[in-house]
Design an enzyme around this catalytic site. Structure first.
Site, PDB file in Angstrom:
ATOM      1  N   HIS A 122       0.869  -1.182   0.000  1.00 29.14           N
ATOM      2  CA  HIS A 122       0.000   0.000   0.000  1.00 29.14           C
ATOM      3  C   HIS A 122       0.907   1.233   0.000  1.00 29.14           C
ATOM      4  CE1 HIS A 122      -2.793   2.963   1.790  1.00 29.14           C
ATOM      5  NE2 HIS A 122      -3.773   2.163   1.446  1.00 29.14           N
ATOM      6  N   ASP A 199       3.259  -4.605   7.948  1.00 30.00           N
ATOM      7  CA  ASP A 199       2.045  -3.806   7.801  1.00 30.00           C
ATOM      8  C   ASP A 199       0.862  -4.751   8.010  1.00 30.00           C
ATOM      9  OD1 ASP A 199      -0.219  -2.559   6.915  1.00 30.00           O
ATOM     10  OD2 ASP A 199       0.625  -1.840   5.020  1.00 30.00           O
ATOM     11  N   GLN A 202      -4.335  -5.178   7.119  1.00 28.20           N
ATOM     12  CA  GLN A 202      -5.352  -6.122   6.649  1.00 28.20           C
ATOM     13  C   GLN A 202      -5.297  -7.458   7.378  1.00 28.20           C
ATOM     14  OE1 GLN A 202      -7.772  -5.281   4.696  1.00 28.20           O
ATOM     15  NE2 GLN A 202      -6.998  -3.353   3.869  1.00 28.20           N
ATOM     16  N   LYS A 225     -10.361  -0.686  10.647  1.00 27.97           N
ATOM     17  CA  LYS A 225     -10.569  -1.833   9.764  1.00 27.97           C
ATOM     18  C   LYS A 225     -10.959  -3.075  10.554  1.00 27.97           C
ATOM     19  CE  LYS A 225      -7.126  -0.265   6.381  1.00 27.97           C
ATOM     20  NZ  LYS A 225      -7.924   0.217   5.253  1.00 27.97           N
ATOM     21  N   CYS A 365      -4.649   2.316  -3.716  1.00 24.61           N
ATOM     22  CA  CYS A 365      -3.391   2.832  -3.142  1.00 24.61           C
ATOM     23  C   CYS A 365      -2.251   1.830  -3.334  1.00 24.61           C
ATOM     24  CB  CYS A 365      -3.530   3.178  -1.666  1.00 24.61           C
ATOM     25  SG  CYS A 365      -4.763   4.433  -1.354  1.00 24.61           S
TER      26      CYS A 365
HETATM   27  N1  7TS Z   1      -1.690  -0.837   4.641  1.00 18.76           N
HETATM   28  C1  7TS Z   1      -2.614  -1.601   4.066  1.00 18.76           C
HETATM   29  C2  7TS Z   1      -2.274  -2.992   3.660  1.00 18.76           C
HETATM   30  C3  7TS Z   1      -3.892  -1.083   3.858  1.00 18.76           C
HETATM   31  O1  7TS Z   1      -4.812  -1.857   3.289  1.00 18.76           O
HETATM   32  C4  7TS Z   1      -4.182   0.230   4.253  1.00 18.76           C
HETATM   33  C5  7TS Z   1      -5.520   0.874   3.991  1.00 18.76           C
HETATM   34  C6  7TS Z   1      -3.179   0.964   4.885  1.00 18.76           C
HETATM   35  C7  7TS Z   1      -1.947   0.405   5.049  1.00 18.76           C
HETATM   36  C8  7TS Z   1      -3.419   2.347   5.383  1.00 18.76           C
HETATM   37  O2  7TS Z   1      -4.309   2.323   6.448  1.00 18.76           O
HETATM   38  P1  7TS Z   1      -4.790   3.686   7.083  1.00 18.76           P
HETATM   39  O3  7TS Z   1      -5.730   3.276   8.155  1.00 18.76           O
HETATM   40  O4  7TS Z   1      -3.580   4.380   7.582  1.00 18.76           O
HETATM   41  O5  7TS Z   1      -5.439   4.450   5.985  1.00 18.76           O
HETATM   42  N2  7TS Z   1      -6.200   0.312   2.894  1.00 18.76           N
HETATM   43  C9  7TS Z   1      -7.287   0.825   2.303  1.00 18.76           C
HETATM   44  C10 7TS Z   1      -7.895   0.190   1.236  1.00 18.76           C
HETATM   45  O6  7TS Z   1      -7.524  -0.874   0.765  1.00 18.76           O
HETATM   46  N3  7TS Z   1      -8.945   0.915   0.821  1.00 18.76           N
HETATM   47  O7  7TS Z   1      -9.013   2.002   1.600  1.00 18.76           O
HETATM   48  C11 7TS Z   1      -7.990   1.949   2.521  1.00 18.76           C
END
Ligand code: 7TS
Length: 416
Positions: A122, A199, A202, A225, A365
């Site tokens: 990401h 990371d 997910q 999430k 992303c």
């Molecule tokens: N890493 C992964 C694997 C992610 O899926 C996401 C967010 C992030 C980092 C960033 O997370 P945040 O909470 O800091 O934004 N992924 C997604 C997505 O797949 N669609 O919207 C956000």
């Protein structure tokens, strides 16, 4: 097994219609919905407890501080961490990774050093390292992704070497669903004296997590999430690491003594929590963790394997649909990306939305991965504890409408 219909009763948002159809929420990789228990915890906090933490000695301040710290304990338990003091609250996964890139990276990465990422990251696990590399003159290396949508471990082994300072990889891909062998990769890094960041944005919501067996040095994820509120992220670090790091942000709450010329720092984890944190949402996150604990993460995983298998089977049965990523549910989670011959993902998602089905379309992303897959974008359906196979059928039916609009008649007959 999960009692999905019972679970759905806890999620008020799911009871609505969207565009005249029952809402089918399949965008859980972006953010999950919140159960009544989390919403009530948030309201209860503001109605009964609201106060700033770690500073007041009045009753509400003490109560708020206790609840905030109790969430830290619950997070530590959820991920198998030995010490709650190794858990830092941030705003999200993105901030957790930036914290490491700054506070650890600035100290340990120098000119010519190498940072190993992968092509399935990401952007939040790419850009902070690009910024670090630019500050320090370091070099970025990317582990390749195989045609099956898995990390190329031979390539990883070839890339990780004496110049590697940090390896930062995603545990579960938000696009392909792939579950990566992070323990194996962390062992490669360790053999060369490098540290590993995982990371877990997910994976923490969908898999049982035990940071002590993952073998990584840092683990990052987001509350939103996994049934929790937005605005709360977690960074876990291996015992001893945070103590050795300089602060990321300076301000109130993170100091011990402030003098005109310099200051000393509070103990960890407070050294990394400058300013008034997101007290209410952290406290409400506890209710999300309680909810997941009551379900059992093994049951969550089993449920997702079932619904993911059903979704992959149903999508693959439609001529012209290509599912990206591993097909074996033992190797993957419930983020299912697919493309449809001749129909742009944005058109697909706009049309299925007309039937109440919320999926995501775009590059998610993950532009490096899109390039590797040789597609501009994908559709993505992603599942969680409240989704059932009837919703997979609703997706297929909605796709059928999209196909009709684009003058393709074969879908319905091909599916059945
Ligand atoms: N890493 C992964 C694997 C992610 O899926 C996401 C967010 C992030 C980092 C960033 O997370 P945040 O909470 O800091 O934004 N992924 C997604 C997505 O797949 N669609 O919207 C956000």
């Amino acid at each position: 097994m999960l009692d999905v219909m019972r679970i759905r009763e806890d999620f008020p948002i799911l009871a609505q219609e969207v565009n005249g159809h029952p809402l089918v929420y399949l965008d859980n990789a972006a953010t999950t919905q919140k159960p009544r228990q989390v919403i009530e915890a948030l309201v209860r906090y503001y109605e009964t407890t609201n106060a700033n933490i770690h500073r007041g000695i009045h009753t509400l301040a003490v109560r708020a501080t206790e609840q905030y710290e109790a969430t830290r304990d619950a997070v530590a338990t959820h991920i198998g961490a030995i010490n709650a003091s190794d858990v830092v609250f941030t705003r999200n996964t993105t901030e957790s990774i930036n914290l490491v890139a700054r506070a650890w990276g600035d100290e340990h990465v120098g000119e010519g050093d190498e940072i190993v990422l992968s092509l399935m990251e990401h952007h939040s696990n790419i850009v902070p390292w690009q910024l670090l590399a630019r500050r320090k003159g370091a070099v970025l290396r990317y582990i390749n992704v195989t045609d099956e949508g898995e990390l190329d471990l031979d390539h990883a082994r070839a890339l990780i070497g004496p110049r590697t300072k940090i390896v930062s990889v995603v545990h579960m891909s938000n696009v392909l669903g792939t579950i990566n062998p992070v323990a194996e990769i962390a062992a490669m890094a360790r053999a060369h004296g490098a540290v590993t960041l995982v990371d877990g944005a997910q994976s923490a919501p969908h898999l049982p997590i035990d940071v002590s067996t993952l073998g990584c040095d840092f683990f990052a994820f987001s509350a939103h999430k996994m049934l929790g509120p937005t605005g709360v992220g977690v960074l876990w670090a291996k015992p001893g690491l945070l103590e050795a790091m300089q602060p990321f942000l300076g301000g109130g709450d993170m100091i011990s003594v402030v003098r005109p010329e310099a200051s000393t720092w509070a103990d960890v984890p407070h050294k990394f929590e400058a300013g008034t944190p997101n007290i209410a949402d952290v406290i409400a996150f506890s209710a999300a963790l309680d909810y997941l604990k009551a379900l059992g993460m093994t049951n969550v995983r089993e449920h997702e394997k079932q619904i993911t298998a059903a979704a992959i089977d149903a999508l693959m049965a439609v001529e012209g649909i290509r599912v990206h990523g591993p097909l074996d549910v033992e190797k993957r989670g419930g983020a299912v990306s697919f493309t449809v011959d001749g129909i742009h993902p944005h058109d697909i998602s706009t049309i299925v939305d007309q039937y109440g089905v919320a999926i995501r379309a775009g590059h998610h992303c993950a532009q490096l991965l899109m390039r590797r897959l040789e597609v501009p974008a994908t559709n993505r359906a992603s599942f969680y504890i409240y989704n059932h196979t009837g919703e997979v059928e609703a997706l297929i039916d909605a796709l059928d409408h999209a196909f009709r609009i684009f003058h393709r008649a074969e879908s319905r007959t091909a599916v059945r």
